[in-house]
Design a protein around this motif. Structure first.
Motif, PDB file in Angstrom:
ATOM      1  N   THR A  37     -34.464 -70.826 -38.490  1.00  0.00           N
ATOM      2  CA  THR A  37     -35.748 -70.170 -38.713  1.00  0.00           C
ATOM      3  C   THR A  37     -35.520 -68.751 -39.215  1.00  0.00           C
ATOM      4  OG1 THR A  37     -35.867 -69.367 -36.432  1.00  0.00           O
ATOM      5  CG2 THR A  37     -36.871 -71.509 -36.898  1.00  0.00           C
ATOM      6  N   VAL A  38     -36.520 -68.232 -39.910  1.00  0.00           N
ATOM      7  CA  VAL A  38     -36.517 -66.839 -40.350  1.00  0.00           C
ATOM      8  C   VAL A  38     -37.841 -66.228 -39.917  1.00  0.00           C
ATOM      9  CG1 VAL A  38     -36.331 -65.238 -42.285  1.00  0.00           C
ATOM     10  CG2 VAL A  38     -35.070 -67.406 -42.346  1.00  0.00           C
ATOM     11  N   GLU A  39     -37.768 -65.158 -39.138  1.00  0.00           N
ATOM     12  CA  GLU A  39     -38.978 -64.493 -38.671  1.00  0.00           C
ATOM     13  C   GLU A  39     -39.440 -63.469 -39.708  1.00  0.00           C
ATOM     14  OE1 GLU A  39     -40.255 -65.718 -35.976  1.00  0.00           O
ATOM     15  OE2 GLU A  39     -38.472 -66.949 -35.596  1.00  0.00           O
ATOM     16  N   LYS A  40     -40.673 -63.060 -39.603  1.00  0.00           N
ATOM     17  CA  LYS A  40     -41.221 -62.064 -40.517  1.00  0.00           C
ATOM     18  C   LYS A  40     -40.487 -60.733 -40.326  1.00  0.00           C
ATOM     19  CE  LYS A  40     -45.572 -60.092 -42.180  1.00  0.00           C
ATOM     20  NZ  LYS A  40     -45.286 -60.494 -43.570  1.00  0.00           N
ATOM     21  N   GLY A  41     -40.002 -60.172 -41.428  1.00  0.00           N
ATOM     22  CA  GLY A  41     -39.266 -58.917 -41.380  1.00  0.00           C
ATOM     23  C   GLY A  41     -37.807 -59.047 -41.001  1.00  0.00           C
ATOM     24  N   GLU A  42     -37.314 -60.279 -40.839  1.00  0.00           N
ATOM     25  CA  GLU A  42     -35.932 -60.512 -40.424  1.00  0.00           C
ATOM     26  C   GLU A  42     -35.047 -60.784 -41.635  1.00  0.00           C
ATOM     27  OE1 GLU A  42     -33.487 -63.367 -37.287  1.00  0.00           O
ATOM     28  OE2 GLU A  42     -35.173 -64.211 -38.397  1.00  0.00           O
ATOM     29  N   ALA A  43     -33.786 -60.416 -41.516  1.00  0.00           N
ATOM     30  CA  ALA A  43     -32.776 -60.772 -42.514  1.00  0.00           C
ATOM     31  C   ALA A  43     -31.742 -61.668 -41.845  1.00  0.00           C
ATOM     32  CB  ALA A  43     -32.105 -59.523 -43.073  1.00  0.00           C
ATOM     33  N   ILE A  44     -31.591 -62.881 -42.367  1.00  0.00           N
ATOM     34  CA  ILE A  44     -30.610 -63.813 -41.821  1.00  0.00           C
ATOM     35  C   ILE A  44     -29.541 -64.067 -42.867  1.00  0.00           C
ATOM     36  CG2 ILE A  44     -31.900 -65.879 -42.540  1.00  0.00           C
ATOM     37  CD1 ILE A  44     -30.920 -67.162 -39.878  1.00  0.00           C
ATOM     38  N   GLY A  45     -28.300 -64.123 -42.445  1.00  0.00           N
ATOM     39  CA  GLY A  45     -27.185 -64.329 -43.357  1.00  0.00           C
ATOM     40  C   GLY A  45     -26.633 -65.736 -43.268  1.00  0.00           C
ATOM     41  N   GLN A  95     -39.086 -65.623 -53.535  1.00  0.00           N
ATOM     42  CA  GLN A  95     -38.353 -65.288 -54.749  1.00  0.00           C
ATOM     43  C   GLN A  95     -36.848 -65.296 -54.484  1.00  0.00           C
ATOM     44  OE1 GLN A  95     -39.582 -64.623 -58.005  1.00  0.00           O
ATOM     45  NE2 GLN A  95     -41.391 -65.582 -57.106  1.00  0.00           N
ATOM     46  N   ILE A  96     -36.067 -65.169 -55.561  1.00  0.00           N
ATOM     47  CA  ILE A  96     -34.614 -65.225 -55.443  1.00  0.00           C
ATOM     48  C   ILE A  96     -33.966 -64.154 -56.306  1.00  0.00           C
ATOM     49  CG2 ILE A  96     -34.427 -66.969 -57.281  1.00  0.00           C
ATOM     50  CD1 ILE A  96     -32.025 -68.150 -55.691  1.00  0.00           C
ATOM     51  N   ILE A  97     -32.880 -63.589 -55.795  1.00  0.00           N
ATOM     52  CA  ILE A  97     -32.013 -62.689 -56.557  1.00  0.00           C
ATOM     53  C   ILE A  97     -30.727 -63.465 -56.817  1.00  0.00           C
ATOM     54  CG2 ILE A  97     -30.768 -60.490 -56.573  1.00  0.00           C
ATOM     55  CD1 ILE A  97     -32.820 -59.543 -54.426  1.00  0.00           C
ATOM     56  N   PHE A  98     -30.409 -63.688 -58.082  1.00  0.00           N
ATOM     57  CA  PHE A  98     -29.267 -64.524 -58.413  1.00  0.00           C
ATOM     58  C   PHE A  98     -27.949 -63.749 -58.322  1.00  0.00           C
ATOM     59  CE2 PHE A  98     -32.822 -66.646 -60.527  1.00  0.00           C
ATOM     60  CZ  PHE A  98     -32.634 -67.949 -60.092  1.00  0.00           C
ATOM     61  N   GLN A  99     -26.867 -64.515 -58.214  1.00  0.00           N
ATOM     62  CA  GLN A  99     -25.546 -63.925 -58.021  1.00  0.00           C
ATOM     63  C   GLN A  99     -25.053 -63.158 -59.239  1.00  0.00           C
ATOM     64  OE1 GLN A  99     -22.604 -66.794 -56.898  1.00  0.00           O
ATOM     65  NE2 GLN A  99     -20.895 -65.384 -57.104  1.00  0.00           N
ATOM     66  N   ILE A 176     -37.361 -63.271 -49.684  1.00  0.00           N
ATOM     67  CA  ILE A 176     -36.442 -63.253 -50.818  1.00  0.00           C
ATOM     68  C   ILE A 176     -35.094 -63.832 -50.390  1.00  0.00           C
ATOM     69  CG2 ILE A 176     -35.095 -61.775 -52.365  1.00  0.00           C
ATOM     70  CD1 ILE A 176     -37.421 -59.897 -52.573  1.00  0.00           C
ATOM     71  N   ILE A 177     -34.572 -64.744 -51.204  1.00  0.00           N
ATOM     72  CA  ILE A 177     -33.208 -65.248 -51.032  1.00  0.00           C
ATOM     73  C   ILE A 177     -32.302 -64.470 -51.973  1.00  0.00           C
ATOM     74  CG2 ILE A 177     -31.693 -67.238 -51.353  1.00  0.00           C
ATOM     75  CD1 ILE A 177     -33.996 -69.030 -50.536  1.00  0.00           C
ATOM     76  N   ALA A 178     -31.290 -63.842 -51.430  1.00  0.00           N
ATOM     77  CA  ALA A 178     -30.328 -63.087 -52.231  1.00  0.00           C
ATOM     78  C   ALA A 178     -29.008 -63.853 -52.221  1.00  0.00           C
ATOM     79  CB  ALA A 178     -30.135 -61.680 -51.667  1.00  0.00           C
ATOM     80  N   ASP A 179     -28.679 -64.464 -53.351  1.00  0.00           N
ATOM     81  CA  ASP A 179     -27.482 -65.300 -53.462  1.00  0.00           C
ATOM     82  C   ASP A 179     -26.307 -64.446 -53.929  1.00  0.00           C
ATOM     83  OD1 ASP A 179     -25.653 -67.320 -53.695  1.00  0.00           O
ATOM     84  OD2 ASP A 179     -26.542 -68.226 -55.478  1.00  0.00           O
ATOM     85  N   GLU A 180     -25.423 -64.112 -53.008  1.00  0.00           N
ATOM     86  CA  GLU A 180     -24.256 -63.275 -53.322  1.00  0.00           C
ATOM     87  C   GLU A 180     -24.680 -62.052 -54.145  1.00  0.00           C
ATOM     88  OE1 GLU A 180     -21.266 -63.931 -52.190  1.00  0.00           O
ATOM     89  OE2 GLU A 180     -20.962 -66.089 -52.006  1.00  0.00           O
ATOM     90  N   PRO A 181     -25.566 -61.207 -53.636  1.00  0.00           N
ATOM     91  CA  PRO A 181     -26.163 -60.157 -54.472  1.00  0.00           C
ATOM     92  C   PRO A 181     -25.202 -59.072 -54.934  1.00  0.00           C
ATOM     93  CG  PRO A 181     -26.778 -59.856 -52.171  1.00  0.00           C
ATOM     94  CD  PRO A 181     -26.065 -61.167 -52.254  1.00  0.00           C
ATOM     95  N   VAL A 182     -24.024 -58.962 -54.295  1.00  0.00           N
ATOM     96  CA  VAL A 182     -23.095 -57.890 -54.689  1.00  0.00           C
ATOM     97  C   VAL A 182     -21.707 -58.394 -55.044  1.00  0.00           C
ATOM     98  CG1 VAL A 182     -24.316 -56.165 -53.305  1.00  0.00           C
ATOM     99  CG2 VAL A 182     -22.418 -57.423 -52.287  1.00  0.00           C
ATOM    100  N   ILE A 211     -27.120 -64.808 -48.768  1.00  0.00           N
ATOM    101  CA  ILE A 211     -26.030 -65.776 -48.904  1.00  0.00           C
ATOM    102  C   ILE A 211     -24.785 -65.025 -49.361  1.00  0.00           C
ATOM    103  CG2 ILE A 211     -25.238 -67.827 -50.154  1.00  0.00           C
ATOM    104  CD1 ILE A 211     -28.240 -68.554 -50.455  1.00  0.00           C
ATOM    105  N   ALA A 212     -23.694 -65.140 -48.624  1.00  0.00           N
ATOM    106  CA  ALA A 212     -22.492 -64.367 -48.950  1.00  0.00           C
ATOM    107  C   ALA A 212     -21.260 -65.037 -48.358  1.00  0.00           C
ATOM    108  CB  ALA A 212     -22.612 -62.938 -48.435  1.00  0.00           C
TER     109      ALA A 212
END
Length: 320
Positions: A37-45, A95-99, A176-182, A211-212
């Protein structure tokens, strides 16, 4: 309170087709029963080795790949059963941020067109309001409105990733899903993008799925961390519990691989024996048992469930 996102027993199996008739000869079992689960305002890795299924999990949440089983509930609506029009409306909030900041931007479009394209598709922020919105987002990600008239090839990798982040924010999403953003950026730029993501989360009240494969990155960004191996979650806990009290043998091995800049500190490196099993022919029992130094007899035959051992610390291991 209901969770913002609930993933239940998510599965993604890609068919392997052979012959002139393209008959299905087998499947690649990329994701196998992921629940979180992902709560509002939470960041899960989501962390793990390359090929563990973490990116496919993120893509399946957004229906960029179709799930083979399970459900994805976003804001109490089942995304996995939505029709085309309902799904398009829902994607305003997801939305998504691609790698790769190079291949994810259209080289024939200016930055203004790239950020404005989602607004045109969903018919929001039109006319001068759209121009103001684009200028506002460019400022928020550390660029100037004047740079909006340029093309992607005129920017560095870090600047391109900022453009990708601005595009993800165009429709004012909640998740937002951030797929390997850095991972594709220089080390000196990585910290800037990480700090930017943290600032944006505070400013807009965003929820993230990061995602990392770099555990040092998710430590700074995430409230909770899920460790994946061969399509399954091995351990799920707060970032403090993962780093200070790892339980699963695979998690311990991952943490032991993090380099320490201080050469005077001696660190015990856990070397895993053997190779990762093929996702086409999954092993019976625990997915990790063939490489585990602590495996029990039951591990060869039965897959351990993800159990809460206390304090919202979940682990899929018969040792606990």
């Amino acid at each position: 309170m209901k969770s913002l996102l609930t993933i239940e027993d998510l599965e993604v199996h890609f068919p392997i087709k052979e012959g002139l008739l393209s008959r299905i000869a087998g499947y690649v079992y990329a994701v196998n029963g992921v629940s979180l689960t992902v709560e509002k305002g939470e960041a899960i890795g989501l962390v793990g080795e390359s090929g563990c299924g973490k990116t496919t999990t993120g893509l399946a949440v957004l229906r960029l790949v179709e799930p083979s089983g399970g459900s994805v509930i976003f804001k109490e609506k089942n995304v996995s059963r939505m029709g085309k029009h309902e799904l398009r409306a829902m994607k305003k909030d997801m939305q998504i941020i691609f790698q790769d900041p190079y291949s994810s931007l259209n080289p024939r479009m200016t930055v203004n067109q790239i950020i404005g394209d989602p607004m045109d598709i969903h018919k929001v922020y039109q006319g001068s309001e759209k121009d103001d919105r684009i200028a506002y987002l460019l400022n928020k990600v550390g660029l100037t409105p004047e740079q909006g008239r340029r093309y992607p090839h005129e920017f560095s990798g870090g600047q391109r990733q900022r453009i990708g982040i601005a595009r993800a924010l165009a429709l004012d999403p909640e998740f937002i899903i951030a797929d390997e953003p850095v991972s594709a950026l220089d080390v000196s730029i990585q910290a800037q993008i990480i700090n930017l993501l943290i600032d944006l989360q505070n400013d807009f009240g965003l929820s993230y799925m990061i995602i990392a494969h770099d555990l040092a990155v998710v430590e700074h960004l995430c409230d909770r961390i899920a460790v994946m191996y061969l399509g399954s979650i091995m351990e799920l806990a707060s970032y403090k519990d993962i780093y200070l009290n790892p339980l699963h043998p695979y998690t311990k091995a991952l943490l032991s691989a993090i380099p320490v800049p201080d050469t005077s500190v001696k660190k015990h490196r856990i070397i895993l024996k053997g190779d990762v099993p093929s996702p086409i022919n999954l092993p019976s029992g625990c997915p990790f048992h063939s490489r585990c130094a602590y495996r029990l007899e039951i591990c060869d035959k039965e897959k351990p469930p993800l159990r809460d051992i206390g304090g919202d610390h979940y682990v899929a291991c018969f040792l606990y």
